[in-house]
Scaffold this motif. Structure first.
Motif, mmCIF file in Angstrom:
data_model
loop_
_atom_site.group_PDB
_atom_site.id
_atom_site.type_symbol
_atom_site.label_atom_id
_atom_site.label_comp_id
_atom_site.label_asym_id
_atom_site.label_seq_id
_atom_site.Cartn_x
_atom_site.Cartn_y
_atom_site.Cartn_z
ATOM 1 N N THR A 1 7.188 0.802 28.721
ATOM 2 C CA THR A 1 7.810 1.147 27.526
ATOM 3 C C THR A 1 7.027 0.362 26.471
ATOM 4 O O THR A 1 6.075 -0.558 26.602
ATOM 5 C CB THR A 1 9.436 0.625 27.370
ATOM 6 O OG1 THR A 1 9.554 -0.552 27.136
ATOM 7 C CG2 THR A 1 10.047 1.098 28.338
ATOM 8 N N SER A 2 7.455 0.802 24.994
ATOM 9 C CA SER A 2 6.555 0.199 24.044
ATOM 10 C C SER A 2 6.841 -1.485 23.788
ATOM 11 O O SER A 2 5.953 -2.206 23.601
ATOM 12 C CB SER A 2 7.112 0.690 22.648
ATOM 13 O OG SER A 2 8.376 0.663 22.413
ATOM 14 N N ALA B 1 -2.643 -2.283 20.453
ATOM 15 C CA ALA B 1 -3.696 -2.189 19.327
ATOM 16 C C ALA B 1 -4.849 -1.056 19.611
ATOM 17 O O ALA B 1 -5.582 -0.531 18.824
ATOM 18 C CB ALA B 1 -4.278 -3.518 18.774
ATOM 19 N N LYS B 2 -4.986 -1.131 20.743
ATOM 20 C CA LYS B 2 -6.087 0.007 21.477
ATOM 21 C C LYS B 2 -5.583 1.240 22.059
ATOM 22 O O LYS B 2 -6.300 2.078 22.647
ATOM 23 C CB LYS B 2 -6.863 -0.797 22.392
ATOM 24 C CG LYS B 2 -7.668 -2.153 22.146
ATOM 25 C CD LYS B 2 -8.471 -2.948 23.208
ATOM 26 C CE LYS B 2 -9.087 -3.976 22.581
ATOM 27 N NZ LYS B 2 -9.612 -4.643 23.794
ATOM 28 N N SER C 1 -5.817 9.218 22.304
ATOM 29 C CA SER C 1 -6.302 9.441 21.134
ATOM 30 C C SER C 1 -5.416 10.550 20.515
ATOM 31 O O SER C 1 -4.784 11.208 20.926
ATOM 32 C CB SER C 1 -7.765 9.873 21.295
ATOM 33 O OG SER C 1 -7.760 11.064 22.407
ATOM 34 N N GLY C 2 -5.899 10.904 19.364
ATOM 35 C CA GLY C 2 -5.323 11.780 18.518
ATOM 36 C C GLY C 2 -4.092 11.372 18.060
ATOM 37 O O GLY C 2 -3.782 10.305 17.644
ATOM 38 N N ARG C 3 -2.919 12.232 17.871
ATOM 39 C CA ARG C 3 -1.595 11.971 17.545
ATOM 40 C C ARG C 3 -0.983 10.923 18.733
ATOM 41 O O ARG C 3 -0.397 11.372 19.537
ATOM 42 C CB ARG C 3 -0.816 12.998 17.273
ATOM 43 C CG ARG C 3 0.496 13.030 16.169
ATOM 44 C CD ARG C 3 1.141 14.100 16.275
ATOM 45 N NE ARG C 3 1.743 14.798 17.383
ATOM 46 C CZ ARG C 3 2.374 15.755 17.736
ATOM 47 N NH1 ARG C 3 2.949 16.459 16.389
ATOM 48 N NH2 ARG C 3 3.088 16.149 18.600
ATOM 49 N N THR C 4 -0.979 9.771 18.400
ATOM 50 C CA THR C 4 -0.519 8.944 19.165
ATOM 51 C C THR C 4 0.399 7.738 18.756
ATOM 52 O O THR C 4 0.429 7.801 17.690
ATOM 53 C CB THR C 4 -1.723 8.054 20.132
ATOM 54 O OG1 THR C 4 -2.389 7.058 19.030
ATOM 55 C CG2 THR C 4 -2.627 8.959 20.814
#
Length: 116
Positions: free
Chosen positions: A50-51, A72-73, A23-26
């Protein structure tokens, strides 16, 4: 911030799934990882993703643990199967920018206890 959950008590051979919500700056670009620390032992690497979905595992968990993520989550998961007593530890999720060498964003731990 990272929030891990899903730990608990399980018998050897059983399964658990850990979740870690960011959460927050992600950013979905972050590399997400799981580490663990057993009593009186140093923290050790478990797995990262990794992404793009590339994964890496410690030899001790290969073939038993599976890491995945839902960008997305903003959540990363660790499916742990065929658990062994030596998997007992506090599990931590962490994140890092892809070009960084060290994980520098950490969540609180979640305790996994495997009984024999």
């Amino acid at each position: 911030q990272l929030q891990a959950c899903g730990g608990g008590l399980v018998q050897a051979g059983g399964s658990l799934r850990l979740s870690c919500a960011a959460s927050g700056r992600t950013s979905s670009i972050y590399v997400m990882g799981w580490f663990r620390q057993a009593p009186e032992k140093e923290r050790e690497f478990v797995s990262h993703i990794t992404s793009g979905g590339r994964t890496n595992y410690a030899d001790s968990v290969k073939g038993r643990f599976t890491i995945s993520r839902d960008n997305a989550k903003n959540t990363v998961y660790l499916q742990m199967d065929n658990l062994k007593p030596e998997d007992t530890a506090v599990y931590y999720c962490a994140a890092k920018w892809p070009t960084d060498s060290l994980f520098d964003i950490w969540g609180q731990g979640t305790l996994v206890t495997v009984s024999s």
